[in-house]
Design a protein around this motif. Structure first.
Motif, PDB file in Angstrom:
ATOM      1  N   ALA A 235     156.765  75.568  38.418  1.00  0.00           N
ATOM      2  CA  ALA A 235     157.400  76.782  38.932  1.00  0.00           C
ATOM      3  C   ALA A 235     156.830  77.105  40.298  1.00  0.00           C
ATOM      4  O   ALA A 235     155.651  76.834  40.578  1.00  0.00           O
ATOM      5  N   VAL A 236     157.665  77.675  41.150  1.00  0.00           N
ATOM      6  CA  VAL A 236     157.267  78.131  42.477  1.00  0.00           C
ATOM      7  C   VAL A 236     157.934  79.483  42.696  1.00  0.00           C
ATOM      8  O   VAL A 236     159.136  79.628  42.458  1.00  0.00           O
ATOM      9  N   TYR A 237     157.173  80.463  43.136  1.00  0.00           N
ATOM     10  CA  TYR A 237     157.754  81.780  43.418  1.00  0.00           C
ATOM     11  C   TYR A 237     156.871  82.500  44.419  1.00  0.00           C
ATOM     12  O   TYR A 237     155.749  82.049  44.727  1.00  0.00           O
TER      13      TYR A 237
ATOM     14  N   SER B 292     150.235  74.448  38.600  1.00  0.00           N
ATOM     15  CA  SER B 292     149.615  73.124  38.778  1.00  0.00           C
ATOM     16  C   SER B 292     150.609  72.002  38.484  1.00  0.00           C
ATOM     17  O   SER B 292     150.560  70.935  39.110  1.00  0.00           O
ATOM     18  N   ALA B 293     151.526  72.254  37.547  1.00  0.00           N
ATOM     19  CA  ALA B 293     152.537  71.237  37.238  1.00  0.00           C
ATOM     20  C   ALA B 293     153.464  71.002  38.422  1.00  0.00           C
ATOM     21  O   ALA B 293     153.832  69.860  38.725  1.00  0.00           O
ATOM     22  N   ALA B 294     153.862  72.075  39.119  1.00  0.00           N
ATOM     23  CA  ALA B 294     154.714  71.924  40.298  1.00  0.00           C
ATOM     24  C   ALA B 294     153.975  71.214  41.409  1.00  0.00           C
ATOM     25  O   ALA B 294     154.533  70.361  42.122  1.00  0.00           O
TER      26      ALA B 294
ATOM     27  N   HIS C 202     160.850  77.717  51.769  1.00  0.00           N
ATOM     28  CA  HIS C 202     161.863  78.529  51.088  1.00  0.00           C
ATOM     29  C   HIS C 202     161.283  79.883  50.695  1.00  0.00           C
ATOM     30  O   HIS C 202     161.896  80.935  50.935  1.00  0.00           O
ATOM     31  N   GLU C 203     160.116  79.889  50.100  1.00  0.00           N
ATOM     32  CA  GLU C 203     159.510  81.145  49.664  1.00  0.00           C
ATOM     33  C   GLU C 203     159.077  81.996  50.854  1.00  0.00           C
ATOM     34  O   GLU C 203     159.169  83.227  50.812  1.00  0.00           O
ATOM     35  N   ARG C 204     158.618  81.364  51.915  1.00  0.00           N
ATOM     36  CA  ARG C 204     158.256  82.120  53.117  1.00  0.00           C
ATOM     37  C   ARG C 204     159.493  82.771  53.739  1.00  0.00           C
ATOM     38  O   ARG C 204     159.403  83.855  54.311  1.00  0.00           O
TER      39      ARG C 204
ATOM     40  N   ALA D 123     167.815  79.243  36.376  1.00  0.00           N
ATOM     41  CA  ALA D 123     166.462  78.712  36.334  1.00  0.00           C
ATOM     42  C   ALA D 123     165.485  79.764  36.799  1.00  0.00           C
ATOM     43  O   ALA D 123     165.863  80.763  37.382  1.00  0.00           O
ATOM     44  N   ALA D 124     164.219  79.532  36.560  1.00  0.00           N
ATOM     45  CA  ALA D 124     163.203  80.475  36.985  1.00  0.00           C
ATOM     46  C   ALA D 124     162.733  80.134  38.389  1.00  0.00           C
ATOM     47  O   ALA D 124     162.999  79.071  38.921  1.00  0.00           O
ATOM     48  N   SER D 125     161.971  81.062  38.976  1.00  0.00           N
ATOM     49  CA  SER D 125     161.294  80.895  40.251  1.00  0.00           C
ATOM     50  C   SER D 125     162.241  80.422  41.347  1.00  0.00           C
ATOM     51  O   SER D 125     163.185  81.114  41.698  1.00  0.00           O
TER      52      SER D 125
END
Length: 338
Positions: A148-150, A163-165, A180-182, A256-258
């Motif tokens: 996940a990334v958010y 850590s998985a991402a 993207h998040e920035r 999907a999440a994040s």
């Protein structure tokens, strides 16, 4: 025709135009313009209703020594320009309508912003305990087996990766998702989403507010996708990251999440991999000005009668001061008696 009727008719026309905007294809080509168009549409509709409620009170308000002096116009003519059938009863109903709509909007918007800030602060406290700062990437890493990334926007904003991402994404894809998040943080998309969500909760029945919330959530992700694509080495890294972070249901069209939280993942990937057809700069500017005009028009409709009254050079005299035909010119009946 009464100015209030014009305002209500204008608001209704905006509500009817919402489905056409939701079906249009151009917002995907210019997501930021699409976000601005939805904001202008919803805000203009609310302004139309509030101003319609306010203008019907002018015909019963003592404007002769107030608004008339301000506009250097005849107060009687201002009241005549705004006059609507129904008198005090309609004026009272209009005041209640304006206060109810404005109060409901302000209450839900304030509650949405304050609630989101409390959640962000609570989340930040948790991240301070379980997260690890990565100074090279400028992100916070949390141990989790789910990729996940958010981002956590607002004051003291940060980007969070599990850590998985971090293990699953290759360097180019990692750069793309961080960009993207920035883009979300720079664009203050949390405020845009809070506004759309607050209106959806405040007025759940008109379809325009539900459509605006759904489309805004979709368009902010597309706007961030475009910025990330410009920063990364083309659209392929971000498209690959979306596939990597989305589960099987999300690849098939679910939510999907994040990173993939802004709607279906599949349409976003198709858009990233498809031919780029952005709107020309001139068209974008014209569209932005048109959206601004939509937002300003309710004020024009509400103010036009008062402005029109400024062209009146003289006020009509009260009936008791009008000279009688049987008396000399310029004398009242009382002064002509001796």
């Amino acid at each position: 025709m009464s100015s209030a009727a014009l305002l209500l008719g204008y608001g209704l026309s905006l509500a009817l135009a919402a489905p056409a905007l939701a079906r249009a294809g151009w917002p995907e080509r210019a997501p930021r313009l699409g976000i601005w168009a939805w904001q202008a549409l919803t805000a203009s509709m609310l302004l139309s209703v509030v101003l319609a409620g306010l203008v019907v009170t002018v015909s019963t308000a003592p404007v002769s020594g107030g608004l008339g002096d301000l506009l250097q116009a005849c107060g009687l003519m201002i009241r005549a320009h705004y006059e609507a059938p129904g008198g005090p009863a309609v004026a009272a109903a209009g005041s209640v309508l304006a206060l109810a709509v404005a109060g409901r909007t302000g209450w839900c918007l304030t509650g949405s912003l304050l609630g989101a800030r409390r959640e962000r602060r609570a989340h930040a406290r948790v991240l301070a305990l379980v997260g690890t700062a990565d100074p090279v990437l400028g992100v916070t890493v949390v141990e989790d087996a789910r990729p996940a990334v958010y981002c956590l926007p607002g004051l003291g904003h940060r980007i969070v990766l599990t850590s998985a991402a971090l293990a699953a994404l290759e360097p180019k894809a990692l750069t793309a998702v961080i960009a993207h998040e920035r883009a979300h943080i720079r664009g203050r998309h949390h405020l845009v989403l809070a506004y759309a969500g607050a209106l959806e909760r405040a007025f759940p029945f008109p379809a325009i507010f539900r459509a605006a919330a759904v489309q805004t959530r979709r368009l902010v992700e597309m706007a961030a996708d475009d910025e990330a694509t410009a920063c990364a080495d083309g659209p392929l890294p971000l498209a690959g990251a979306l596939l990597e972070l989305a589960g099987p249901a999300d690849r098939g069209g679910g939510s999907a999440a994040s990173l993939a939280a802004g709607g279906d993942v599949a349409p976003r990937i198709r858009r990233l991999l498809g031919p780029r057809r952005p709107l020309r700069r001139a068209v974008t500017w014209i569209g932005a000005m048109a959206a601004g005009g939509v937002l300003v028009l309710p004020f024009v409709l509400a103010a036009h009668p008062a402005v029109a009254a400024t062209s009146v050079n003289a006020c009509p005299l009260p009936y008791s001061q009008v000279p009688s035909p049987s008396t000399p010119c310029g004398l009242t009946a009382a002064s002509a008696t001796w």
